[in-house]
Design an enzyme around this catalytic site. Structure first.
Site, PDB file in Angstrom:
ATOM      1  N   ASP A  11      36.327  35.299  43.951  1.00 13.53           N
ATOM      2  CA  ASP A  11      36.739  34.530  45.130  1.00 13.53           C
ATOM      3  C   ASP A  11      36.657  35.457  46.333  1.00 13.53           C
ATOM      4  O   ASP A  11      37.384  36.446  46.418  1.00 13.53           O
ATOM      5  CB  ASP A  11      38.168  34.007  44.940  1.00 13.53           C
ATOM      6  CG  ASP A  11      38.514  32.908  45.926  1.00 13.53           C
ATOM      7  OD1 ASP A  11      37.744  32.701  46.878  1.00 13.53           O
ATOM      8  OD2 ASP A  11      39.551  32.246  45.738  1.00 13.53           O
ATOM      9  N   GLU A 106      32.977  31.088  45.935  1.00 11.50           N
ATOM     10  CA  GLU A 106      33.731  31.108  44.684  1.00 11.50           C
ATOM     11  C   GLU A 106      32.818  30.753  43.522  1.00 11.50           C
ATOM     12  O   GLU A 106      31.992  29.848  43.627  1.00 11.50           O
ATOM     13  CB  GLU A 106      34.886  30.105  44.784  1.00 11.50           C
ATOM     14  CG  GLU A 106      35.852  30.110  43.651  1.00 11.50           C
ATOM     15  CD  GLU A 106      36.973  29.087  43.852  1.00 11.50           C
ATOM     16  OE1 GLU A 106      37.843  29.012  42.976  1.00 11.50           O
ATOM     17  OE2 GLU A 106      36.955  28.357  44.870  1.00 11.50           O
TER      18      GLU A 106
END
Length: 483
Positions: A11, A106
């Site tokens: 992330d 992500e």
């Protein structure tokens, strides 16, 4: 569940804002907020410096300005974000062919699919950690950005680990520790638990993941239904068997805009629909797809939303076809009270196009659809694709967008108003630049392509990522100190 933490979740930290800080030297270490800048805008991303003031994603921009009035408020540059994302995803694919992107910033990675880890052919927690640390270093070296990495035996736990690692860290959840880790966490930690489900559980005295597990499957099924209740009970015990899936087939492609003031003029609405249709088709073609159903979305002044759709006789990626169908659909809706949002989408996607352009009834007499019709007016490209809508607005420049001056070179718009535009002349890798002010119609000013954070080149970085292979990780893992 796997016995080794070989599911990796990456992330990127405050991605949009971090890209802006990396590309604009004067903003590094300062609060940066990216999103819609109009009175109805919302925050897309806030830098960590802005989050200290309570600003967060999806917050109304007006509230963010009250909380953090001295932040830099910038218009999103999605083209640049996609380009940086492609570089990061390329680094992930060096690790494994099984990469599952969830968004631009992500993704999940199945490390086991990348090959055997060392001579034993078995992964270990140390080997997985070594790969994760090396990935973080390579992302920083290539893009200048930071990413948080989670490693676990399942997707759910890997994502939880990356959240714990933020910002700019790495967390490994060792197999066998899952239930103890999850037990004190709030129920919203689990995927699929939104506000309504959390409230239902709270009314029954269930506030943590551990209490979900203790309640038992029968009680959860009674409260939430068989499918939802059973799935939550399984996840509360740390069990998640979902595989990492490399390809996700998109079901639709769309483009939409929210307007600062409600639109009531029919000609303006039709012009906006044509512009959105062209944007939608551009995305469709970029994905190498075509579609057979055209959909328009209309949100009125009172937030009521309706959609209208028309299915063609075959899939198409012809902008004239999509514009024609979208115009006809919005023409059948009463918009006299005011429209705050318009959208155009294409669904029923395919990998080929329909050669027959007589796809819509009522247009056959015109020959090839749109062939005898002049193209829709293009918006003036002032300050980027989101600026200067059609000819309905005075020429202006949006904060954060790229600009070039004939004498001073590249820079970005710091602000504009009252017929003036303020530009900061700097670029990635340069010291913080000087600020100059010009008339908005200065002939020496023109929009320019974004410069990526890895330097003053519009292409991808020339250096190749030095990602540690799985075999290298396995060989180096025993006794390898964390970087």
């Amino acid at each position: 569940m796997r016995g080794t933490p070989t599911v990796l979740h990456l992330d990127m930290d405050a991605f949009y804002a971090a890209v802006e800080q990396a590309a604009k030297p004067s903003l590094r270490g300062k609060p940066v907020i990216v999103g819609g800048l109009g009175p109805r805008g919302v925050v897309a991303t806030a830098s960590y410096e802005a989050r200290v003031f309570g600003v967060h994603s999806a917050m109304p921009m007006a509230q963010a300005r009250r909380l953090c009035p001295n932040a830099a408020y910038l218009t999103p540059r999605f083209g640049l974000y996609r380009r940086v994302s492609e570089v990061v995803m390329g680094l992930l694919r060096e690790l494994s062919p099984l990469v599952e992107p969830l968004s631009l910033d992500e993704a999940f990675v199945d490390l086991q699919a990348g090959g055997a880890a060392g001579e034993t052919g078995r992964w270990s927690a140390d080997a997985a950690r070594a790969v994760g640390e090396r990935l973080r270093r390579d992302i920083r070296a290539v893009t200048g950005l930071c990413g948080s990495v989670g490693l676990a035996g399942s997707k759910m736990l890997a994502k939880i680990a990356s959240e714990q690692a933020k910002p700019d860290g790495l967390v490994v959840i060792s197999p066998g520790t899952e239930r103890a880790l999850l037990a004190p966490m709030p129920v919203r930690t689990l995927p699929g638990v939104g506000p309504a489900t959390a409230q239902t559980l709270r009314r029954s005295g269930i506030a943590t993941v551990g209490e979900i597990a203790e309640a038992g499957e029968a009680e959860l099924v009674r409260l939430l239904g068989r499918a939802h209740g059973g799935a939550l009970y399984t996840m509360a015990r740390g069990i998640d068997e979902r595989p990492v899936v490399a390809e996700r087939d998109a079901k639709s492609v769309s483009a939409e805009d929210t307007f600062d003031t409600d639109l009531t003029d029919r000609a303006r609405i039709q012009a906006e629909i044509a512009r959105l249709a062209d944007r939608c088709v551009a995305r469709l073609r970029a994905a190498g797809r075509s579609g057979r159903t055209v959909v328009v979305k209309i949100r009125s002044y009172d937030f009521s939303t309706l959609t209208r759709s028309e299915t063609l006789r075959g899939p198409t990626d012809d902008p004239a076809v999509v514009r024609e169908a979208a115009a006809r659909l919005v023409g059948g809706v009463d918009t006299t009270a005011g429209v705050r949002l318009l959208g155009v989408g294409v669904s029923g996607l395919a990998d080929f196009t329909q050669e027959d352009l007589f796809a819509q009834a009522g247009t056959r007499a015109a020959g090839l659809l749109g062939a005898d019709r002049p193209p829709s007016p293009a918006p003036p490209a002032v300050g980027g694709p989101a600026a200067g809508r059609e000819t309905w607005e005075v020429r202006h420049w949006l904060p954060g967008l790229d600009i070039r001056h004939a004498r001073y070179g590249p820079g970005w718009v710091q602000g504009s108003g009252l017929g003036r535009v303020t530009v900061r002349f700097e670029q990635p890798g340069s010291p913080p630049g000087r600020v100059r002010t010009f008339a908005v119609d200065d002939p020496e000013l023109e929009p320019s392509e974004p410069l990526p954070p890895w330097g003053g080149q519009a292409s991808e970085p020339a250096i190749r990522p030095n990602v540690m292979s799985s075999s290298e990780a396995g060989a180096a893992a025993p006794g390898t100190p964390s970087p």
